[in-house]
Design a protein around this motif. Structure first.
Motif, mmCIF file in Angstrom:
data_model
loop_
_atom_site.group_PDB
_atom_site.id
_atom_site.type_symbol
_atom_site.label_atom_id
_atom_site.label_comp_id
_atom_site.label_asym_id
_atom_site.label_seq_id
_atom_site.Cartn_x
_atom_site.Cartn_y
_atom_site.Cartn_z
ATOM 1 N N UNK A 184 14.361 30.849 -21.130
ATOM 2 C CA UNK A 184 15.180 30.326 -22.221
ATOM 3 C C UNK A 184 15.491 31.418 -23.246
ATOM 4 N N UNK A 185 14.496 32.245 -23.548
ATOM 5 C CA UNK A 185 14.709 33.319 -24.518
ATOM 6 C C UNK A 185 15.731 34.321 -23.996
ATOM 7 N N UNK A 187 16.424 30.755 -28.226
ATOM 8 C CA UNK A 187 15.164 31.221 -28.803
ATOM 9 C C UNK A 187 14.343 30.069 -29.374
ATOM 10 N N UNK A 188 15.002 29.127 -30.063
ATOM 11 C CA UNK A 188 14.273 28.009 -30.663
ATOM 12 C C UNK A 188 13.590 27.157 -29.603
ATOM 13 N N UNK A 189 14.281 26.932 -28.481
ATOM 14 C CA UNK A 189 13.699 26.129 -27.409
ATOM 15 C C UNK A 189 12.533 26.860 -26.763
ATOM 16 N N UNK A 225 27.433 25.934 -32.657
ATOM 17 C CA UNK A 225 26.902 26.508 -33.887
ATOM 18 C C UNK A 225 25.643 27.299 -33.571
ATOM 19 N N UNK A 226 25.557 28.513 -34.079
ATOM 20 C CA UNK A 226 24.445 29.404 -33.739
ATOM 21 C C UNK A 226 23.368 29.454 -34.815
ATOM 22 N N UNK A 248 20.010 23.145 -34.708
ATOM 23 C CA UNK A 248 19.320 22.598 -33.535
ATOM 24 C C UNK A 248 17.826 22.480 -33.793
ATOM 25 N N UNK A 249 17.245 23.477 -34.459
ATOM 26 C CA UNK A 249 15.815 23.418 -34.768
ATOM 27 C C UNK A 249 15.515 22.276 -35.747
#
Length: 399
Positions: A287-288, A293-295, A338-339, A343-344
């Motif tokens: 995922x990274x 990154x958050x996931x 959206x970056x 999402x977090x």
């Protein structure tokens, strides 16, 4: 055209009903779409916290003092963070104090240092080497004596039965080559101990041999650096134990980064979750690499949380791996448009909903049903020019 105008007029008249209906539907969908992930998170929360004190005592009985101290320190830190009872903290501290006291026994330390220097760790089971044995093995390797000793032993084995270990030979040569690099000079010794103890995968061994045969000493340096990094943040014995989870050098690098971020809690998490934790780190790394990154960080946090539940947490991690690896559809949508950190924030809100979802979801469903009824009533009661003339009004659904 007149139909479109009537439809737009009807929608405008019912705009607040529509807004409430859409909001209720959106919130209900958001909560329901997270049901699978919520269930696995609640399963983890329902598991009883693992009592690390008996395991610390068992490690001490096996003379695995370094691992026992790392486990005790991490367990005490997590217990404080989770607001554990004073009695539990007291037992953990007591086991740690007993371990440190036994580890400090002068006679045993001298004996273990000598045995480690003499044998280099040969004939030990995975994880059973004490800190002092490792010190003896590493000290002789740093003085080149240990590397020469291992080369002589492997040469003897080759002459007698033709079964020299190419991995030990390659690491001994690497140890001689890195004698002037003190930051990693002792890392080849750790890898040799892991190999002798049967805690090294064949693929990792093949990588070491191939790098040595192709005279790519630089290719081994990242591996040695990563192994040294894990040992500095945990213990040499813990490092040898964790190396059995590595299928290749990329796994050692992945564990090193994880332990760097989480400290002793990361080493404890991998110790407790084993293959399940290592597999989750591989998923997080994928995922990274994909920019999620958050996931990736969420999966790594789950490894630490699962470790709090002991073997039951490791079993949960194996079952929940597939569900945890797939994000909520809304989070995927936000990532696409959206970056930032939206999402977090959504993920944190969903996790905060876990404890109250049993009444919030039915409440949202009820709200949506009520708003649907009000909206239908609003459309059914509108006055149109046709009604004013006594004509039946045509059906005008909202597009």
């Amino acid at each position: 055209m007149r139909g479109l105008v009537r439809t737009a007029h009807a929608c405008w008249r019912a705009r607040w009903n529509l807004a409430r209906w859409m909001l209720a539907g959106f919130l209900l969908w958001t909560a329901v779409a997270d049901t699978g992930a919520r269930m696995v998170r609640l399963q983890l929360s329902a598991l009883p916290d693992y009592d690390a004190a008996p395991e610390i005592a068992a490690l001490r009985a096996e003379k695995r003092y370094g691992e026992a101290v790392v486990l005790a320190d991490a367990a005490i830190e997590r217990a404080r963070a989770n607001g554990a009872a004073a009695e539990k903290l007291s037992r953990l501290r007591h086991e740690r104090d007993l371990t440190v006291a036994e580890q400090s026994s002068l006679l045993r330390r001298v004996k273990d240092v000598g045995w480690g220097a003499l044998t280099g760790g040969s004939g030990l089971e995975p994880g059973r080497m004490s800190m002092e044995m490792l010190i003896g093995a590493i000290a002789t390797d740093m003085l080149v004596v240990g590397d020469v000793r291992d080369l002589l032993i492997q040469g003897y084995n080759l002459a007698v039965d033709g079964k020299a270990d190419p991995v030990i030979v390659a690491l001994s040569v690497a140890g001689i080559a890195t004698t002037l690099a003190p930051e990693i000079d002792w890392a080849p010794s750790l890898l040799k101990v892991a190999r002798k103890a049967g805690a090294m995968s064949e693929r990792l061994g093949e990588f070491i041999v191939k790098s040595a045969r192709e005279a790519k000493a630089g290719a081994l340096r990242p591996l040695l650096t990563d192994a040294a990094s894990i040992a500095r943040r945990s213990s040499p014995g813990t490092t040898v134990r964790l190396l059995r989870l590595a299928q290749g050098p990329e796994d050692v690098a992945r564990m090193a980064r994880f332990v760097e971020r989480e400290g002793k809690a990361g080493a404890r998490a991998l110790h407790a979750t084993g293959e399940a934790g290592a597999g989750m780190l591989r998923s997080a790394e994928a995922l990274r690499t994909a920019g999620r990154i958050d996931e990736a960080a969420r999966l790594e946090r789950m490894v630490v949380k699962a470790a709090d539940k002991g073997p039951a947490g490791a079993a949960w991690l194996r079952r929940a791996a597939g569900t945890l690896a797939h994000p909520h559809p809304l989070i995927g949508l936000l990532k696409g448009v959206y970056k930032g950190h939206a999402a977090a924030l959504v993920q944190n809100a969903l996790e905060a909903l876990d404890a109250v979802a049993w009444w919030v979801v039915p409440l949202l469903a009820g709200w949506f049903i009520i708003e649907s009824g009000l909206l239908l009533r609003r459309f059914g009661s509108k006055e149109s020019p046709e009604r004013k003339l006594g004509k039946p009004a045509p059906s005008t659904p909202c597009a």
